[in-house]
Each structure stands twice: as C-alpha cells, then as structure tokens.
Design a protein around this motif. Structure first.
Motif, PDB file in Angstrom:
ATOM      1  N   THR A  35       0.854  -1.200   0.000  1.00 46.84           N
ATOM      2  CA  THR A  35       0.000   0.000   0.000  1.00 46.84           C
ATOM      3  C   THR A  35       0.889   1.249   0.000  1.00 46.84           C
ATOM      4  O   THR A  35       0.650   2.190  -0.772  1.00 46.84           O
ATOM      5  N   ASP A  36       1.901   1.244   0.849  1.00 46.41           N
ATOM      6  CA  ASP A  36       2.811   2.396   0.910  1.00 46.41           C
ATOM      7  C   ASP A  36       3.493   2.629  -0.443  1.00 46.41           C
ATOM      8  O   ASP A  36       3.682   3.765  -0.864  1.00 46.41           O
ATOM      9  N   PHE A  90       2.358   1.831  -3.460  1.00 43.41           N
ATOM     10  CA  PHE A  90       1.382   2.431  -4.379  1.00 43.41           C
ATOM     11  C   PHE A  90       1.228   3.922  -4.075  1.00 43.41           C
ATOM     12  O   PHE A  90       1.239   4.766  -4.963  1.00 43.41           O
ATOM     13  N   TRP A  91       1.098   4.200  -2.800  1.00 43.61           N
ATOM     14  CA  TRP A  91       0.886   5.571  -2.333  1.00 43.61           C
ATOM     15  C   TRP A  91       2.047   6.479  -2.776  1.00 43.61           C
ATOM     16  O   TRP A  91       1.830   7.606  -3.236  1.00 43.61           O
ATOM     17  N   PHE A 148       1.811   6.983  -6.586  1.00 42.60           N
ATOM     18  CA  PHE A 148       0.663   7.829  -6.900  1.00 42.60           C
ATOM     19  C   PHE A 148       0.996   9.289  -6.613  1.00 42.60           C
ATOM     20  O   PHE A 148       0.795  10.163  -7.457  1.00 42.60           O
ATOM     21  N   PHE A 184      -4.913  13.300 -11.045  1.00 48.06           N
ATOM     22  CA  PHE A 184      -5.904  12.671 -10.167  1.00 48.06           C
ATOM     23  C   PHE A 184      -7.310  13.180 -10.463  1.00 48.06           C
ATOM     24  O   PHE A 184      -8.268  12.409 -10.535  1.00 48.06           O
ATOM     25  N   ILE A 232      -9.010   5.239 -11.041  1.00 47.38           N
ATOM     26  CA  ILE A 232      -7.858   4.873 -10.199  1.00 47.38           C
ATOM     27  C   ILE A 232      -7.458   3.423 -10.437  1.00 47.38           C
ATOM     28  O   ILE A 232      -6.275   3.087 -10.424  1.00 47.38           O
ATOM     29  N   TRP A 274     -14.286  17.988  -6.113  1.00 48.73           N
ATOM     30  CA  TRP A 274     -12.836  18.147  -5.907  1.00 48.73           C
ATOM     31  C   TRP A 274     -12.557  19.032  -4.686  1.00 48.73           C
ATOM     32  O   TRP A 274     -11.689  18.721  -3.866  1.00 48.73           O
ATOM     33  N   LYS A 328      -5.775   7.707   1.778  1.00 51.90           N
ATOM     34  CA  LYS A 328      -5.012   6.450   1.757  1.00 51.90           C
ATOM     35  C   LYS A 328      -5.876   5.287   2.267  1.00 51.90           C
ATOM     36  O   LYS A 328      -5.814   4.180   1.746  1.00 51.90           O
ATOM     37  N   GLU A 377      -6.722   1.701   0.579  1.00 45.11           N
ATOM     38  CA  GLU A 377      -6.209   0.482   1.210  1.00 45.11           C
ATOM     39  C   GLU A 377      -7.315  -0.468   1.703  1.00 45.11           C
ATOM     40  O   GLU A 377      -7.225  -1.674   1.512  1.00 45.11           O
TER      41      GLU A 377
END
Lengths: 401, 401
Positions: A60-61, A63-64, A67, A78, A287, B64, B79, B83
């Motif tokens: 997860t970290d 990906f974060w 991103f 985004f 996403i 937004w 996050k 996740e």
C-alpha cells in the motif's frame, strides 16, 4: 449471548460489547464487517491492529508513493481520474497484457476478483464443486439457480488436498465447474505444482476449472514450471495449456489496494468475448486503470518485488514464532494469514470479542465458515510490531480463560 | 475512407488523420473512444474541448473542493479509501437512503449505472422492448440469450414519445421489460410527467419497466408530482407506486465523476435481495463510498444545487444561441447535450473528424446509433467559453463543405 465457559471472568461492560459485536457480525453475512463499519458501530473501541485484513501493508505504501509522485508531476492527473470515463475493458487488458505475458484477448479486467468470480460462475456454470472451508463467494454467488456440491478438506490433514480423492470427488459430482484456491483461504494450504498439474490433466473434461491464485505472491513458490512476471509467480500460463482453466486474481491482497477494487481473470478468449459482448464495459474506475498502468511499469514491479520480499520475511518470522508457540494450535500456511484452532470448549467468537474489547485487536472468527468444524480464528500477518501485539494479546486472552 | 462530397478541400494530412479516426471509432464498438484513448492514439492532435463528454464540469470542481477539504482535515482519509475494503452494498445503501428519501431495502448501489442496467436486464428480463435511438447498453447487455424488440422514435416528431402508440407497441411486443430513458440519449427528449404517469399505469402488467433518469437534473422539470431531494427532481417515488418500475440513475453526468463509477437503481426490495444474495458484494470502491457519503450531506447538496443552477443557465444560453443558428438543424433537448443533423449529403463522421483535426473539438458522431437514420452529431454542453469554441468550429467546418 456469547457462549463461554463459566470460569471466564468478564466484566458487564465487556459482556455487553461482546454481545453487540456478535450481533453485528451475524448481520454482515459470511464476511466480517469492515473496519470502518466496526468503528462506526463501536466508536468506544479503539482498533489498534486490523488483523482481519489480508493485505501487504508495505505494498500500500509503495502504491501511495508512486501515486503521489505522479500527481506531483502532473497535478491534474488525479482530478482527471475522477472526472473522465475510464477506458473500456479491452483497452485496459491490452495495457496490462505485456506485464502478465499473456494475450490481451485472454484477459478479463474486473472490479475486484469478486466481480470476476461472479461473472464466471453466473455465465459458465450450472453446478459448482467447491472445497470447503473456503472463500464463500464461490458458493454464495451460485445463487438459487445453480447446484453446489462440496469436497470437505480435513483439519486433521492440515487442510491438504488429496489429488486422487479430489479428482474422484469432482468427477463423481457431475459438476461442470471445479474451484481450486491455492493458497486456500482460510487455511493457507498451497497445492504443490505437481499435484496441480496432475489434477488439471485429470479434469480436462470438466467445462470450467477455476484456479484462484489471489494469495500466491505470499507463497514460497519458486518452481520453474510456473510463468513468472517481474519474478512473481503466477499460473497464467496454465490457461494456455488447458482451455477449460480460468485463473482468478485479486489485486487487493498482494498490492494492498482493496479500496480500489481491481482484479482480473484469465480464460479462453471466446469466454472473454462472451462476457464483454453483454456487459463489463466501464467496470474499472479511473484509479483502477491507473493501478493497472503502474503494474505495467518494470520500475514499479521491481520495487514491488522488494517490498514483497520484505513482507515475506515478516511472514516467515511470524511463522517461526508460531511454530514454537504452545498456547494455540496453528495450521501450516503459504499465505499471509494463519488459521488457529481454539482449545477445546473455548469459543472463537468469545476470543475474537475479547481480543477486540481488551486489546483493540480485530481478528476473523471463523464460526460462519461452511465446512470448518470446531472453533477457529484467522489472523492476518501484518507488520512485525503489529504481529507481536496480536500474539501477546492472544496469549493473554487465552491464558485468562 | 471517409465518404465526402468532392467539393470539400481536405489536405492529405487531414485525410490520413480522418481515416485513422474513423478506424479507431469503429474498433471502440458503439461507444466513442475515451479522451485518454484518443490522445494516446493521436498524440499529434490537441483536444481543446471534449464535447463528447456528458457531464457538469462545475460539479466535478465541487466534488474536488470537498474531497480536498476533507483530506486536509484528515490526511489519512484518502489512503484509507485506497487500502481498506469498502463497505458492503447494503451498508452504503443505508447511508444513502435518507438523502433519497427512500427505504434502504429498495436501493441497489452500482459500480456505475451500466452495472445496474446489466444486473437488471440479466436477472429480471427475457425480452426487452427499447426505444431507439438510445443508450446502447440497454440492448447490448441483453446478449444473445434474450429477445430485443424496438420502438422507433421519429426525428420528424423531434423524437417525442407518443404515449398511446408506445404503450400499444410494448403490449403488442409481448416483452417482459420496457425501457424509458428520460431525458433520452442522444436526443434529450423529456417525457412529460403526465405522459409518464399514464404510461406506467398502462404498463402495470409488464414485469419490469426501467425508467432511466440519469440526465434528469439538467431538465427544466419542476412539477409537484415528483419526489424531490435537496430540491432536485427524481422519480424514486414511482417505485413505491409501481412494484414493477425500476429507476436507474448514473452519478457520472450530474455530479461530474464518471471516473469514480457510481450509480444506483431503485426497485422492489425483493429484487434487491435477489441481486445481493448472489453478488455485488464489494462493488463500490472506497472513493465511490466517499462520494455517496458526500451525497448524504445537506451542505454538499445545497452547494451542488447552486452549481447545477449555474450550469443550467449555461445550458439555457447554449440552447438560445442554437435556436437562432441557421447553419445546422437541432432538436429540442432537456439534457446537457444537443443532437444536430448534418445538411443533406454531409457525413457526420467527416464533420466530427474535421472538428477534431482542425479545431481540437471532440464531438460524438452518431453513425453507429441503432435507429438513427441520417447524419447526426451529438454535442455536449460544457462551459460558455467551450461552447462558443465548439459552435464557431462547427460553423467553420460546415461552411467549408
């Protein structure tokens, strides 16, 4: 009311909370309530470790990080993901196919693996033969119009699949669909490559054989027989050998992105065409499409392999610790969770409730798992410090009863 | 090759691009390629206005703003959305139901309206009767196993639905499912309340009547007969009067968040139960769940109503301009797009290609729309400045041929 031996000392506050917890769990069907739902219902409980949640937190970290880096480079990226229609299924499949080393035509992109499971069962099956205990959507999604038969895995055999008995059971059942999850959920048993190859050969006459490899990245599985992408094991090559085999893969667990809803299935191209001819047009979010594009970047996969190896080392340390633990019975696992059997007469619901109420540790009580006789909890393997907390809490709870 | 009258002066570069554009469009089936796909295939083209895209751009900005404000307050919020597993379908339905003023049990939360359409058609229909031209998934998702019959809308009647003829046509067809989209896509015709009520009364014997109100926020529709939430018109109340009616609603258009994939359908509770008993378990992403929670906040709906009114004023200005325009034939619309018919002998594909190649304006050529005889383009109504660009470009292209 939670059923417990009379020796346990539980305060009235604990008892009241435990009863509410069990009631919330039963209203959530055969899946544990999400952490968010749990926190909404029990604002007074502080959940410190979500050991219900089967994912690699390091991924997860990762990906974060990617991103945020990409959004920094392109500040509108985004917002565009939120605003614009994502690409159609076939476009995303084409982008992902080189990373998997499989023809785009064999690839069905799904809004999470559960959508792929639903699509396969509801379009290609009339009778599903399923190993139990296992991930419940495989039989739930069969609905009232399809037949479901079961092959019982045996706790005394550590839930190992006996290939000969299994094949006999499938063929005897007359099912047109057999489901193999490897590693299996909730026990973590990995079907050895030789067994799997033998089984698939024997089941060539069965219309559909689903092999769910959602947890395979966590397995210590490195044999040369499997297709590898970015040095990650996968069975996608099997679908080229056997037209009837469909590989299902969740991205939630290994990439730690359950909230994005991303998964895929690999199958005979004619089946992909049939599914896409009648739906699944824009079933990936912006996403999810971004995630699949990351998956296709060698740099991302390299970094992912590193965090996977770090996480795997954590898993190994957890398993080593547990192999010496004498306070609970465990089962060998090749996934990122471990099934634990409660001592005779001890209720898994009670242990899970006490873990939460006394220690803020959320684990999965498996009382609702079809085919699992006895009292079991499933503990997700998280970070070292979280794992230590979970085990200390579990030891404490079990020693108090 | 694009077919065009010999008088048109097109450079070899333009011609080559136009041929590639038409080929990309045909490979995208009955939906226009997304802007991202378009830009990937044609990096040399600068798309200035995406007038293919049917959404309220001001609503995207509003989402937004709220999203960024919430993330600023709780930096881990986003996050967590990526996740964690999102909530199950019923939990999100319960959260949304007060804002819609409808029982949660009647609410099916979908991964975009297309998922709802697919679920309804594939679970409750064997024969679909559909007005054409219309949004193609309604007949495409019927697949090879269901019958599809059509009621032809008439361009010379401005695509208005004649209630008496329509009801006769449905009943004569023997269909178990009738689909009404109001305002309809691609023409924007809104079925008047009285007509709709009369039609639904007459179709009470038809097993399923789908009313798709995905564009209804853009309509100048304010009658007292409709249920209103946050002063927004909706037909959800109809499902309480008629058990057989299902209301389908996309969130992509009015809230400008197509990339999130969010929609819902409202139907008889037994049908929701049947759908959820066999799937659609975690079909909303974490961000979709966040969007639905925003939808439930009165403050957000108040602000949304304001940006909707601003956008509606833009739509009205566009329509006023077009009512005086003599360079193209238009059709009355109650949605945020306008259907335009090309002069005799002029190809819509050619006009759309020239708009893109010469002016960076991307519109929808409707050559693939079943039931639309003649040459049409559909122009999305965007901001005032974008609309001006589109109309100037269109005037220029049409005057050159």
């Amino acid at each position: 009311m939670v059923n417990e031996p009379s020796v346990v000392s539980i305060s009235p506050r604990e008892r009241a909370l435990m009863d509410r917890l069990v009631s919330l769990s039963s209203s959530s069907g055969s899946h544990s309530p999400s952490l968010a739902t749990m926190q909404l219902e029990f604002p007074e409980l502080e959940v410190e470790v979500d050991a219900c949640f089967l994912s690699n937190p390091l991924a997860t970290d990762l990906f974060w990080t990617h991103f945020n880096r990409d959004v920094l480079e392109d500040p509108q990226l985004f917002k565009r993901m939120l605003e614009a229609y994502p690409s159609q299924n076939r476009v995303i499949a084409s982008d992902l196919s080189p990373a998997l080393g499989i023809d785009a035509g064999r690839l069905f992109i799904a809004n999470g693996a559960t959508e792929a499971i639903q699509a396969i069962i509801q379009n290609f099956s009339s009778h599903v033969h399923i190993n139990v205990p296992t991930f419940s959507p495989y039989y739930e999604f069969a609905g009232p119009d399809r037949k479901v038969t079961r092959y019982q895995l045996d706790a005394t055999e550590s839930f190992a699949l006996d290939p000969v008995h299994y094949v006999q059971s499938v063929l005897r059942s007359g099912a047109d669909t057999a489901v193999l999850i490897s590693p299996n959920n909730p026990d973590g048993y990995l079907i050895p490559d030789n067994d799997l190859a033998w089984i698939l050969g024997k089941l060539a006459s069965v219309k559909t054989v689903i092999v769910d490899e959602s947890f395979i990245h966590f397995a210590d599985r490195d044999s040369s027989g499997t297709r590898r992408f970015g040095a990650l094991p996968t069975l996608v090559g099997i679908t080229e050998q056997f037209d009837n085999v469909t590989v299902v893969k969740s991205m939630s667990k290994d990439f730690g992105i359950a909230g994005i809803r991303a998964g895929y299935a690999i199958m005979d191209p004619a089946r992909v065409t049939r599914l896409l001819a009648q739906g699944y047009l824009w079933n990936s979010s912006g996403i999810a499409e971004y995630f699949f594009s990351l998956f296709g970047r060698p740099v991302f996969l390299d970094e992912y392999r590193k965090v996977l190896n770090t996480y795997r080392a954590t898993i190994e340390r957890f398993k080593t610790t547990m192999s010496c633990a004498d306070f609970v019975r465990t089962y060998p696992t090749d996934a990122n969770f471990q099934l634990m059997q409660m001592p005779l007469g001890v209720s898994a619901d009670m242990v899970a409730s006490l873990l939460l109420v006394r220690h803020g540790v959320y684990v999965r009580a498996c009382g609702d798992k079809v085919g699992l006789d006895g009292e079991f909890i499933r503990v997700a393997i998280r970070t070292d410090s979280e794992n230590s907390k979970v085990l200390a809490a579990l030891k404490d709870v079990l020693s108090s009863i």
